[in-house]
Motif scaffolding. Structure first.
Motif, PDB file in Angstrom:
ATOM      1  N   TYR A 150     -29.300-105.995  13.170  1.00 47.17           N
ATOM      2  CA  TYR A 150     -29.929-106.959  12.279  1.00 47.17           C
ATOM      3  C   TYR A 150     -29.648-108.397  12.700  1.00 47.17           C
ATOM      4  CZ  TYR A 150     -31.177-103.107   9.294  1.00 47.17           C
ATOM      5  OH  TYR A 150     -31.739-101.951   8.817  1.00 47.17           O
ATOM      6  N   GLU A 151     -28.571-108.609  13.418  1.00 39.43           N
ATOM      7  CA  GLU A 151     -28.277-109.951  13.922  1.00 39.43           C
ATOM      8  C   GLU A 151     -29.363-110.384  14.913  1.00 39.43           C
ATOM      9  OE1 GLU A 151     -24.878-111.720  16.737  1.00 39.43           O
ATOM     10  OE2 GLU A 151     -24.123-110.856  14.867  1.00 39.43           O
ATOM     11  N   LEU A 152     -29.786-109.461  15.786  1.00 37.19           N
ATOM     12  CA  LEU A 152     -30.858-109.772  16.733  1.00 37.19           C
ATOM     13  C   LEU A 152     -32.188-109.971  16.018  1.00 37.19           C
ATOM     14  CD1 LEU A 152     -30.128-107.444  19.783  1.00 37.19           C
ATOM     15  CD2 LEU A 152     -29.828-109.919  19.618  1.00 37.19           C
ATOM     16  N   VAL A 153     -32.438-109.190  14.984  1.00 38.54           N
ATOM     17  CA  VAL A 153     -33.669-109.344  14.209  1.00 38.54           C
ATOM     18  C   VAL A 153     -33.700-110.728  13.570  1.00 38.54           C
ATOM     19  CG1 VAL A 153     -34.968-108.521  12.208  1.00 38.54           C
ATOM     20  CG2 VAL A 153     -33.944-106.870  13.784  1.00 38.54           C
ATOM     21  N   LEU A 154     -32.612-111.132  12.965  1.00 40.21           N
ATOM     22  CA  LEU A 154     -32.526-112.445  12.333  1.00 40.21           C
ATOM     23  C   LEU A 154     -32.657-113.553  13.375  1.00 40.21           C
ATOM     24  CD1 LEU A 154     -32.146-114.017   9.742  1.00 40.21           C
ATOM     25  CD2 LEU A 154     -29.690-113.878  10.086  1.00 40.21           C
ATOM     26  N   LEU A 155     -32.021-113.379  14.522  1.00 41.15           N
ATOM     27  CA  LEU A 155     -32.112-114.360  15.588  1.00 41.15           C
ATOM     28  C   LEU A 155     -33.551-114.470  16.105  1.00 41.15           C
ATOM     29  CD1 LEU A 155     -30.573-116.349  17.364  1.00 41.15           C
ATOM     30  CD2 LEU A 155     -30.091-114.472  18.927  1.00 41.15           C
TER      31      LEU A 155
ATOM     32  N   THR B  25     -39.494-118.887  14.106  1.00 41.06           N
ATOM     33  CA  THR B  25     -39.736-119.943  13.125  1.00 41.06           C
ATOM     34  C   THR B  25     -39.606-121.318  13.762  1.00 41.06           C
ATOM     35  OG1 THR B  25     -38.924-118.516  11.354  1.00 41.06           O
ATOM     36  CG2 THR B  25     -39.001-120.874  10.897  1.00 41.06           C
ATOM     37  N   ILE B  26     -38.573-121.505  14.545  1.00 35.74           N
ATOM     38  CA  ILE B  26     -38.371-122.794  15.227  1.00 35.74           C
ATOM     39  C   ILE B  26     -39.505-123.054  16.217  1.00 35.74           C
ATOM     40  CG2 ILE B  26     -36.886-124.011  16.869  1.00 35.74           C
ATOM     41  CD1 ILE B  26     -34.501-122.644  15.421  1.00 35.74           C
ATOM     42  N   THR B  27     -39.901-122.016  16.954  1.00 37.53           N
ATOM     43  CA  THR B  27     -40.988-122.163  17.917  1.00 37.53           C
ATOM     44  C   THR B  27     -42.299-122.487  17.206  1.00 37.53           C
ATOM     45  OG1 THR B  27     -39.904-120.597  19.400  1.00 37.53           O
ATOM     46  CG2 THR B  27     -42.234-121.028  19.802  1.00 37.53           C
ATOM     47  N   GLY B  28     -42.584-121.797  16.113  1.00 37.43           N
ATOM     48  CA  GLY B  28     -43.802-122.073  15.342  1.00 37.43           C
ATOM     49  C   GLY B  28     -43.813-123.487  14.789  1.00 37.43           C
ATOM     50  N   ALA B  29     -42.666-123.942  14.312  1.00 43.34           N
ATOM     51  CA  ALA B  29     -42.569-125.314  13.810  1.00 43.34           C
ATOM     52  C   ALA B  29     -42.810-126.319  14.930  1.00 43.34           C
ATOM     53  CB  ALA B  29     -41.196-125.545  13.176  1.00 43.34           C
ATOM     54  N   PHE B  30     -42.264-126.040  16.105  1.00 44.49           N
ATOM     55  CA  PHE B  30     -42.475-126.923  17.254  1.00 44.49           C
ATOM     56  C   PHE B  30     -43.956-127.011  17.614  1.00 44.49           C
ATOM     57  CE2 PHE B  30     -42.950-127.440  21.862  1.00 44.49           C
ATOM     58  CZ  PHE B  30     -42.403-128.718  22.010  1.00 44.49           C
ATOM     59  N   PHE B  31     -44.633-125.854  17.659  1.00 42.34           N
ATOM     60  CA  PHE B  31     -46.059-125.842  17.967  1.00 42.34           C
ATOM     61  C   PHE B  31     -46.829-126.665  16.940  1.00 42.34           C
ATOM     62  CE2 PHE B  31     -45.162-122.266  20.774  1.00 42.34           C
ATOM     63  CZ  PHE B  31     -46.096-122.432  21.784  1.00 42.34           C
ATOM     64  N   ALA B  32     -46.466-126.551  15.669  1.00 41.40           N
ATOM     65  CA  ALA B  32     -47.155-127.322  14.631  1.00 41.40           C
ATOM     66  C   ALA B  32     -46.876-128.815  14.781  1.00 41.40           C
ATOM     67  CB  ALA B  32     -46.713-126.840  13.248  1.00 41.40           C
ATOM     68  N   LEU B  33     -45.648-129.163  15.108  1.00 38.30           N
ATOM     69  CA  LEU B  33     -45.293-130.578  15.255  1.00 38.30           C
ATOM     70  C   LEU B  33     -46.029-131.254  16.400  1.00 38.30           C
ATOM     71  CD1 LEU B  33     -41.451-130.528  14.599  1.00 38.30           C
ATOM     72  CD2 LEU B  33     -43.215-131.578  13.164  1.00 38.30           C
TER      73      LEU B  33
END
Length: 64
Positions: free
Chosen positions: A3-8, A14-22
């Motif tokens: 689950y640690e890998l799933v969360l990571l 999420t960070i990548t998607g936010a970067f693409f949006a920015l």
């Protein structure tokens, strides 16, 4: 399942998607739910075949 890998993975996505949006770049994934469900379906189909240990010899069918 780790689950640690799933969360990571979720955090990285999420960070990548936010970067693409920015930077106002389209995401490299289907932007609507039906497209996303297609990707989930591909994953589930793969896992189903893997779990049932079904296999086929496509090269043999083609005579290779």
């Amino acid at each position: 399942m780790n689950y640690e890998l799933v969360l990571l993975g979720l955090l990285t996505g999420t960070i990548t998607g936010a970067f693409f949006a920015l930077v106002d770049v389209p995401i490299p994934a289907p932007p609507e739910l039906p497209g996303l469900m297609g990707i989930v379906g591909i994953y589930l189909g793969y896992k189903l075949v893997e779990a049932t240990d079904v296999s086929t010899d496509i090269a043999g069918w083609l005579g290779l």
